[in-house]
Design a protein around this motif. Structure first.
Motif, mmCIF file in Angstrom:
data_model
loop_
_atom_site.group_PDB
_atom_site.id
_atom_site.type_symbol
_atom_site.label_atom_id
_atom_site.label_comp_id
_atom_site.label_asym_id
_atom_site.label_seq_id
_atom_site.Cartn_x
_atom_site.Cartn_y
_atom_site.Cartn_z
ATOM 1 N N ASN A 21 0.816 -1.209 0.000
ATOM 2 C CA ASN A 21 0.000 0.000 0.000
ATOM 3 C C ASN A 21 0.846 1.254 0.000
ATOM 4 O O ASN A 21 1.992 1.259 0.481
ATOM 5 N N CYS A 22 0.251 2.318 -0.493
ATOM 6 C CA CYS A 22 0.921 3.617 -0.536
ATOM 7 C C CYS A 22 -0.118 4.715 -0.347
ATOM 8 O O CYS A 22 -1.119 4.736 -1.064
ATOM 9 N N THR A 23 0.087 5.550 0.628
ATOM 10 C CA THR A 23 -0.753 6.733 0.775
ATOM 11 C C THR A 23 0.116 7.964 0.552
ATOM 12 O O THR A 23 1.308 7.960 0.869
ATOM 13 N N TYR A 24 -0.483 8.996 0.007
ATOM 14 C CA TYR A 24 0.316 10.162 -0.364
ATOM 15 C C TYR A 24 -0.414 11.455 -0.018
ATOM 16 O O TYR A 24 -1.642 11.483 0.116
ATOM 17 N N GLN A 25 0.394 12.495 0.121
ATOM 18 C CA GLN A 25 -0.136 13.844 0.285
ATOM 19 C C GLN A 25 0.689 14.770 -0.586
ATOM 20 O O GLN A 25 1.910 14.853 -0.429
ATOM 21 N N SER A 67 -9.521 9.920 -4.692
ATOM 22 C CA SER A 67 -10.318 10.494 -3.612
ATOM 23 C C SER A 67 -9.776 10.087 -2.246
ATOM 24 O O SER A 67 -9.918 10.815 -1.269
ATOM 25 N N ASP A 68 -9.132 8.924 -2.183
ATOM 26 C CA ASP A 68 -8.562 8.443 -0.917
ATOM 27 C C ASP A 68 -7.064 8.705 -0.817
ATOM 28 O O ASP A 68 -6.450 8.357 0.199
ATOM 29 N N SER A 69 -6.476 9.302 -1.851
ATOM 30 C CA SER A 69 -5.018 9.533 -1.891
ATOM 31 C C SER A 69 -4.284 8.238 -1.565
ATOM 32 O O SER A 69 -3.371 8.192 -0.716
#
Lengths: 111, 117
Positions: A21-25, A67-69
């Motif tokens: 997984n990867c989340t970003y801002q 939408s969930d970044s």
């Protein structure tokens, strides 16, 4: 600025499926890429998502939800040679298109 | 098609000395990048060129690092004076296109491994 988060390590068994997984801002998000790097080697491109949804390339798939970044890399039918580091990277259009890498996820594939 | 060429592959220098790395991108690639990769971390963008103009150098320590891309082809990255924390792999990379309609696959060289002692 930009920030990316991905797990530091993942371990899986040969033949299994693993998801990284990867989340970003980032303020100027344009797309998400994935790169593979074996020890001592150069990063090599795996996949790119510019739109929401799933992209499939052989045993590798990548998913993006703007939408969930959030995005993930899915590796199927794991092989020993898949043991490597995997980096998500955001394509940021702020001030000119540039690619910023996460810290990487080390994948260990066990027999 | 030849890949991204870098030299030297390995370099050991003492702190406060200088070092220069050279890169030849894939033929025809307009965009050239220098990334720094410290062991166990992701590549950190130091500088990005589009042809021979700088797109981004916000993370380049300009008091000691410099880079140029004369004639929009080859590039050199220089460090002077080097510090212990500069020990890393310096990855040169190139891509064919910039802009919104490209996936922007980045092709990396094998890297120049720098050890500062």
């Amino acid at each position: 600025g930009q920030s990316l988060e991905q797990p530091s390590e993942v371990t899986a068994v040969e033949g299994a499926i693993v998801q990284i997984n990867c989340t970003y801002q980032t303020s100027g998000f344009y797309g998400l890429s994935w790169y593979q790097q074996h020890d001592g080697g150069a990063p090599t491109f795996l996949s790119y998502n510019g739109l929401d949804g799933l992209e499939e390339t052989g045993r590798f798939s990548s998913f993006l939800s703007r939408s969930d970044s959030y995005g993930y890399l899915l590796l199927q039918e794991l092989q020993m040679k898949d043991s490597a580091s995997y980096f998500c990277a955001v394509r940021d259009q702020t001030g000119g298109f540039k690619t910023i890498f996460g810290a990487g996820t080390r994948l260990f594939v066990k027999a | 098609e030849a890949g991204v060429a870098q030299s030297p592959r390995y370099k050991i220098i003492e702190k406060r000395q200088s070092v220069a790395f050279w890169c030849n991108p894939i033929s025809g690639h307009a965009t050239l990048y220098w990334y720094q990769q410290i062991l166990g971390q992701g590549p950190k963008l130091l500088i990005q060129f589009q042809n021979n103009g700088v797109v981004d150098d916000s993370q380049l320590p300009k008091d000691r690092f410099s880079a140029e891309r004369l004639k929009g082809v080859d590039s050199t990255l220089k460090i002077q004076p080097a510090k212990l924390e500069d020990s890393a792999v310096y990855l040169c990379a190139s891509s064919a296109r910039q802009g919104p309609f490209s996936g922007n696959t980045i092709y990396f060289g094998e890297g120049s491994w720098l050890t500062v002692v």
